[in-house]
Design an enzyme around this catalytic site. Structure first.
Site, short mmCIF file in Angstrom:
data_model
loop_
_atom_site.label_atom_id
_atom_site.label_comp_id
_atom_site.label_asym_id
_atom_site.label_seq_id
_atom_site.Cartn_x
_atom_site.Cartn_y
_atom_site.Cartn_z
N GLY A 1 0.82 -1.21 0.00
CA GLY A 1 0.00 0.00 0.00
C GLY A 1 0.85 1.26 0.00
O GLY A 1 0.38 2.33 0.34
N GLU B 1 4.85 -7.06 1.13
CA GLU B 1 4.66 -7.49 -0.27
C GLU B 1 4.53 -6.29 -1.20
O GLU B 1 3.50 -6.08 -1.83
CB GLU B 1 3.37 -8.32 -0.37
CG GLU B 1 3.32 -9.51 0.53
CD GLU B 1 1.88 -9.97 0.80
OE1 GLU B 1 0.93 -9.22 0.52
OE2 GLU B 1 1.73 -11.08 1.31
N GLY C 1 4.61 -4.00 -4.41
CA GLY C 1 4.62 -4.16 -5.86
C GLY C 1 4.97 -2.84 -6.50
O GLY C 1 6.10 -2.56 -6.92
N ARG D 1 -4.44 1.94 -17.13
CA ARG D 1 -4.64 2.62 -15.85
C ARG D 1 -5.37 3.97 -15.95
O ARG D 1 -6.23 4.25 -15.11
CB ARG D 1 -3.29 2.79 -15.12
CG ARG D 1 -2.64 1.43 -14.80
CD ARG D 1 -1.39 1.55 -13.96
NE ARG D 1 -1.71 1.87 -12.59
CZ ARG D 1 -1.61 3.06 -12.05
NH1 ARG D 1 -1.15 4.07 -12.77
NH2 ARG D 1 -1.96 3.27 -10.81
N CYS E 1 -11.29 1.53 -30.57
CA CYS E 1 -12.53 2.12 -31.05
C CYS E 1 -13.60 2.17 -29.97
O CYS E 1 -14.62 1.49 -30.04
CB CYS E 1 -12.98 1.39 -32.30
SG CYS E 1 -11.88 1.82 -33.66
N GLU E 2 -13.34 2.90 -28.96
CA GLU E 2 -14.28 3.43 -27.98
C GLU E 2 -13.48 4.48 -27.22
O GLU E 2 -12.31 4.68 -27.52
CB GLU E 2 -14.85 2.34 -27.07
CG GLU E 2 -13.84 1.53 -26.30
CD GLU E 2 -14.56 0.44 -25.47
OE1 GLU E 2 -15.08 0.80 -24.42
OE2 GLU E 2 -14.59 -0.71 -25.91
C1 LIG Z 1 -1.53 -6.44 -5.19
C2 LIG Z 1 -1.04 -6.91 -3.88
C3 LIG Z 1 0.12 -6.37 -3.33
C4 LIG Z 1 0.92 -5.25 -3.97
O1 LIG Z 1 0.30 -4.02 -3.85
P1 LIG Z 1 1.05 -2.67 -4.36
O2 LIG Z 1 0.08 -1.60 -4.12
O3 LIG Z 1 1.39 -2.86 -5.79
O4 LIG Z 1 2.28 -2.53 -3.56
C5 LIG Z 1 0.55 -6.90 -2.13
N1 LIG Z 1 -0.13 -7.90 -1.51
C6 LIG Z 1 -1.26 -8.43 -2.02
C7 LIG Z 1 -1.95 -9.52 -1.30
C8 LIG Z 1 -1.76 -7.95 -3.22
O5 LIG Z 1 -2.88 -8.48 -3.72
#
Ligand SMILES: *Cc1c(COP(=O)(O)O)cnc(C)c1O
Length: 403
Positions: free
Chosen positions: A219, A260, A262, A299, A329-330
């Protein structure tokens, strides 16, 4: 990355093209690692953000683990060289069969509903398998309702109000709870919210005596515009490490702290390059139509996300206002009323923050081909995905003759 390098890569590989700067990923990973000063820290890159196998391999090389949300991501992770024990599986709403397949592959699983917990209890009655429980704290965090997943109406996690049911089930089947997991979704800016979440989770952790780990998901917010609010990772890390270490000391527990991330690790590493096909002047505005669309980068259309866009072919051009649109095409708008240096047909535009949830959300809509991906590492370009070709579109189709 330097504009000239990006232009050269657009020339060499053609557009549309994704380029990732490995050094940005490495810097972000090291910075994240340094921010959390605890005895046991485990970082699991969330594979769904950017799933190319060479990117996964880079994370393996850095010492990261992997967070996977599908059995296919797990298999890609194993192919990239991760040990099963380095992979965590945190899906939502998948079948018991997919859970059993993941357990068979030896990865660490997270359960986010009571139905599956009960089924796993029944399946492993003699030999309990260690699992993480994903909790929904009912805290509204972050600004975007589509990516905020911790609130009361969210489908994710087991409600904190249902923890007594969880306790009953794990007693009944002798389930081994290895950890508590929480992931509130994207765009958390301040360390106050992290601390509030932490305290809530500690109170739940108190109820499970044998847990070894707490996973706080992700997050972390990244900047999309100059002066954008972003997670101050050093500040969050410092305050968070403090409360985590205090909790471990107070309870005399030697817990692993798991994350975790991303988006934080890869968003800013990515550049999406496209050529301008048409400049169209209307009475209302000027459109720059590019050789791509939301099939390649969804996005803006999906989340109203902002991506900075620059015309790298005309750095001295006079600034003018454009709407940048795709060829689907939208309605297919990347950005409205943006100031770009004068855009001419064939110019190369670069979209920033194209590392996370861009290629991985791309599709073949309008029967367009998916772009190539290039990794930039030590002043060298590595093609890590070939551009699709016409045959790719037909590869799983069956042409039947009906009479
Ligand atoms: C998508 C996801 C993340 C990564 O979230 P980010 O906002 O990209 O850091 C981490 N843990 C779980 C379980 C997710 O589904």
């Amino acid at each position: 990355m330097d504009s000239q390098i990006l232009l050269d890569l657009a020339n060499k590989y053609q557009t549309p093209l994704y380029v990732y700067d490995a050094h940005s990923i490495i810097d972000k990973y090291e910075r994240f690692k340094k921010a959390f000063q605890v005895k046991h820290l485990k970082i699991h890159f969330a594979a769904k953000a950017l799933t190319n196998i060479s990117i996964l391999k880079l994370f393996k090389k850095l010492g990261s683990g992997l967070d996977c949300v599908s059995i296919q991501e797990i298999k890609l992770g194993l192919k990239a060289g991760f040990e099963p024990g380095e992979i965590v599986y945190t899906p939502n709403g998948v079948s018991i069969d997919e859970y059993l397949a993941a357990i068979k592959l030896g990865v660490k699983i997270t359960v986010d509903n009571i139905s599956i917990l009960e089924k796993l209890g029944q399946a492993f009655i003699d030999k309990p398998t260690p699992i993480f429980i994903r909790v929904n704290p009912h805290l509204m965090a972050g600004g975007n309702s589509k990516i905020s997943v911790g609130h009361i109406g969210s489908k994710f996690g087991i409600s904190i109000h249902q923890i007594p049911i969880v306790s009953r089930i794990i007693k009944k089947y002798g389930i081994n709870i290895e950890g508590i997991h929480i992931h509130t979704g994207s765009d958390i800016i301040d360390s106050d919210i992290f601390e509030r979440i932490a305290n809530l989770i500690f109170s739940i952790a108190d109820e499970f005596e044998d847990i070894k780990s707490i996973d706080f998901g992700s997050g972390f917010k990244v900047p999309y515009k100059p002066n954008d609010l972003q997670t101050d990772i050093e500040k969050v890390g410092e305050r968070f490490s403090k409360v985590f270490n205090e909790y471990c000391a107070k309870r005399d527990r030697d817990l692993v702290l798991r994350f975790e991330p991303g988006k934080y690790l890869v968003s800013e590493s990515g550049y999406f390059l496209a050529n301008v096909n048409v400049v169209k002047q209307t009475t209302a505005c000027t459109f720059a139509s590019i050789n791509s669309g939301f099939n390649h980068l969804i996005r803006p259309m999906f989340y109203n996300a902002h991506h900075e866009i620059e015309n790298i072919s005309n750095p001295e051009g006079e600034p003018k206002m454009y709407s940048i649109v795709g060829y689907i095409c939208e309605t297919d708008t990347f950005a409205e009323d943006r100031i770009l240096n004068e855009v001419r047909e064939k110019d190369v535009l670069v979209f920033k923050n194209a590392g996370a949830y861009c290629f991985s959300m791309s599709s073949n809509y309008n029967s367009r081909l998916k772009p190539a991906e290039v990794l930039w590492y030590k002043n060298q370009d590595f093609l890590i995905r070939e551009r699709e070709e016409f045959e790719s579109l037909l590869s799983h189709q069956i042409m039947v003759d009906l009479d």
